[in-house]
Motif scaffolding. Structure first.
Motif, PDB file in Angstrom:
ATOM      1  N   UNK A  64       0.856  -1.186   0.000  1.00  0.00           N
ATOM      2  CA  UNK A  64       0.000   0.000   0.000  1.00  0.00           C
ATOM      3  C   UNK A  64       0.887   1.228   0.000  1.00  0.00           C
ATOM      4  N   UNK A  65       0.751   2.063  -1.025  1.00  0.00           N
ATOM      5  CA  UNK A  65       1.552   3.275  -1.170  1.00  0.00           C
ATOM      6  C   UNK A  65       0.632   4.475  -1.033  1.00  0.00           C
ATOM      7  N   UNK A  66       1.009   5.448  -0.212  1.00  0.00           N
ATOM      8  CA  UNK A  66       0.191   6.653  -0.077  1.00  0.00           C
ATOM      9  C   UNK A  66       1.061   7.886  -0.287  1.00  0.00           C
ATOM     10  N   UNK A  67       0.495   8.887  -0.976  1.00  0.00           N
ATOM     11  CA  UNK A  67       1.166  10.168  -1.143  1.00  0.00           C
ATOM     12  C   UNK A  67       1.816  10.329  -2.499  1.00  0.00           C
ATOM     13  N   UNK A  68       1.980  11.582  -2.893  1.00  0.00           N
ATOM     14  CA  UNK A  68       2.683  11.892  -4.133  1.00  0.00           C
ATOM     15  C   UNK A  68       1.865  11.739  -5.383  1.00  0.00           C
ATOM     16  N   UNK A  69       0.537  11.878  -5.271  1.00  0.00           N
ATOM     17  CA  UNK A  69      -0.318  11.797  -6.459  1.00  0.00           C
ATOM     18  C   UNK A  69      -0.783  13.202  -6.840  1.00  0.00           C
ATOM     19  N   UNK A  70      -0.990  13.408  -8.126  1.00  0.00           N
ATOM     20  CA  UNK A  70      -1.475  14.696  -8.598  1.00  0.00           C
ATOM     21  C   UNK A  70      -0.676  15.176  -9.797  1.00  0.00           C
ATOM     22  N   UNK A  71      -0.792  16.466 -10.082  1.00  0.00           N
ATOM     23  CA  UNK A  71      -0.165  17.005 -11.276  1.00  0.00           C
ATOM     24  C   UNK A  71       0.900  18.039 -11.019  1.00  0.00           C
ATOM     25  N   UNK A  72       1.414  18.124  -9.778  1.00  0.00           N
ATOM     26  CA  UNK A  72       2.457  19.100  -9.490  1.00  0.00           C
ATOM     27  C   UNK A  72       3.838  18.464  -9.630  1.00  0.00           C
ATOM     28  N   UNK A  73       4.887  19.289  -9.546  1.00  0.00           N
ATOM     29  CA  UNK A  73       6.235  18.822  -9.861  1.00  0.00           C
ATOM     30  C   UNK A  73       6.743  17.748  -8.914  1.00  0.00           C
ATOM     31  N   UNK A  74       6.271  17.749  -7.654  1.00  0.00           N
ATOM     32  CA  UNK A  74       6.777  16.778  -6.688  1.00  0.00           C
ATOM     33  C   UNK A  74       5.888  15.550  -6.549  1.00  0.00           C
ATOM     34  N   UNK A  75       4.897  15.421  -7.411  1.00  0.00           N
ATOM     35  CA  UNK A  75       4.020  14.242  -7.405  1.00  0.00           C
ATOM     36  C   UNK A  75       4.607  13.189  -8.342  1.00  0.00           C
ATOM     37  N   UNK A  76       5.471  12.341  -7.794  1.00  0.00           N
ATOM     38  CA  UNK A  76       6.229  11.409  -8.638  1.00  0.00           C
ATOM     39  C   UNK A  76       5.879   9.950  -8.387  1.00  0.00           C
ATOM     40  N   UNK A  77       4.895   9.688  -7.533  1.00  0.00           N
ATOM     41  CA  UNK A  77       4.617   8.301  -7.151  1.00  0.00           C
ATOM     42  C   UNK A  77       4.161   7.451  -8.328  1.00  0.00           C
ATOM     43  N   UNK A  78       3.271   7.964  -9.151  1.00  0.00           N
ATOM     44  CA  UNK A  78       2.812   7.188 -10.301  1.00  0.00           C
ATOM     45  C   UNK A  78       3.982   6.856 -11.236  1.00  0.00           C
ATOM     46  N   UNK A  79       4.851   7.829 -11.475  1.00  0.00           N
ATOM     47  CA  UNK A  79       6.032   7.581 -12.297  1.00  0.00           C
ATOM     48  C   UNK A  79       6.898   6.487 -11.671  1.00  0.00           C
ATOM     49  N   UNK A  80       7.071   6.551 -10.358  1.00  0.00           N
ATOM     50  CA  UNK A  80       7.925   5.589  -9.672  1.00  0.00           C
ATOM     51  C   UNK A  80       7.370   4.172  -9.754  1.00  0.00           C
ATOM     52  N   UNK A  81       6.066   4.029  -9.586  1.00  0.00           N
ATOM     53  CA  UNK A  81       5.457   2.698  -9.680  1.00  0.00           C
ATOM     54  C   UNK A  81       5.595   2.160 -11.104  1.00  0.00           C
ATOM     55  N   UNK A  82       5.450   3.034 -12.081  1.00  0.00           N
ATOM     56  CA  UNK A  82       5.654   2.626 -13.468  1.00  0.00           C
ATOM     57  C   UNK A  82       7.084   2.140 -13.687  1.00  0.00           C
ATOM     58  N   UNK A  83       8.052   2.858 -13.146  1.00  0.00           N
ATOM     59  CA  UNK A  83       9.455   2.451 -13.261  1.00  0.00           C
ATOM     60  C   UNK A  83       9.670   1.089 -12.607  1.00  0.00           C
ATOM     61  N   UNK A  84       9.054   0.878 -11.436  1.00  0.00           N
ATOM     62  CA  UNK A  84       9.229  -0.372 -10.705  1.00  0.00           C
ATOM     63  C   UNK A  84       8.788  -1.582 -11.519  1.00  0.00           C
ATOM     64  N   UNK A  85       7.771  -1.405 -12.351  1.00  0.00           N
ATOM     65  CA  UNK A  85       7.244  -2.507 -13.147  1.00  0.00           C
ATOM     66  C   UNK A  85       7.609  -2.399 -14.628  1.00  0.00           C
ATOM     67  N   UNK A  86       8.516  -1.460 -14.938  1.00  0.00           N
ATOM     68  CA  UNK A  86       8.966  -1.274 -16.321  1.00  0.00           C
ATOM     69  C   UNK A  86       7.776  -1.004 -17.245  1.00  0.00           C
ATOM     70  N   UNK A  87       6.924  -0.087 -16.826  1.00  0.00           N
ATOM     71  CA  UNK A  87       5.752   0.302 -17.609  1.00  0.00           C
ATOM     72  C   UNK A  87       5.873   1.761 -18.052  1.00  0.00           C
TER      73      UNK A  87
END
Length: 250
Positions: A64-87
């Motif tokens: 369960x991951x919480x935080x870092x969602x949205x469209x501002x410069x420091x919202x990188x969680x979605x990018x990070x999860x994509x990197x983790x799964x090579x997506x």
């Protein structure tokens, strides 16, 4: 079901925001019989988040991951999860529809704010998530969450996190059973008894000292209700206990 909780945010590490999400999630998961195996706070760094998501996804039943969602410069969680799964990160159609509707509803309800601050939200940026992820509706805010394999991504705003979790709470569970015994006995006087309790009944025993004037807690956990009941009955015969109602009233 063993679950790891990863909370994201520089503000958490700086002590500027209290990490209520982790404790709330842990309680919710424990109430459903799941076991929380890890809780960690990490900064808003793509590589750091991705490394833990990748490692824990392989090690535990869910993350369960919480935080870092949205469209501002420091919202990188979605990018990070994509990197983790090579997506790749893509604009999810369902997420875009939900974000658009939420933004429209906010604008209709707050026309003065929209006019004063000349709000121009990049809706597609808020609707981005890893390719192949399942969108999680956020009925309390703008940023939707998602599920990718066994990783659940929730907003960081507490009300939004709780509302989003409610939509998937039935997907978490397990057979862990616990019971808590309260006692006025000092923790040092319980060592031998608790060691025998653990060895005799093959249960997990947690001993938690309380502030002065409040009873200490002994928590007994196993995967069988009968074993927990038998173990706590044995314990109550050997230590001075305080009724739970009295403990809660102190």
């Amino acid at each position: 079901m063993k679950i790891a909780i990863l909370t994201v945010g520089d503000e958490l590490l700086a002590g500027e925001t209290e990490n209520t999400n982790a404790s709330w999630l842990a309680r919710q998961l424990a109430e459903r019989g799941a076991s929380v195996a890890r809780i960690l706070v990490v900064p808003d760094e793509t590589d750091t988040i991705a490394a833990y998501v990748r490692e824990w996804s392989a090690e535990f039943d869910a993350v369960a991951v919480t935080g870092g969602l949205g469209g501002t410069h420091d919202d990188v969680t979605m990018d990070a999860v994509a990197v983790a799964f090579d997506r790749e990160v893509v604009v999810d159609p369902d997420a875009l529809e939900a974000v658009t509707e939420s933004a429209r509803a906010f604008a209709d309800s707050n026309p003065d704010i929209v006019d004063e601050y000349d709000l121009d939200i990049d809706l597609e940026a808020w609707a981005e998530m890893p390719d192949g992820a399942r969108m999680l509706d956020n009925p309390a805010g703008l940023a939707p969450g998602c599920v990718l394999e066994n990783v659940y991504v929730f907003p960081g705003v507490p009300d939004e996190m709780r509302a989003t979790f409610a939509g998937v709470s039935c997907e978490f569970g397990g057979d862990a059973v616990s019971e808590t015994v309260y006692t006025d006995a000092p923790e040092g006087a319980l060592v031998t008894t608790l060691e025998e309790l653990r060895d005799r009944f093959d249960v997990v025993v947690g001993s938690y000292p309380a502030p002065r004037g409040e009873p200490n807690r002994v928590k007994v956990t196993a995967t069988d209700r009968g074993r927990v009941d038998e173990a706590t009955a044995w314990l109550r015969e050997r230590i001075q206990t305080v009724p739970a109602s009295d403990a809660n009233d102190r």
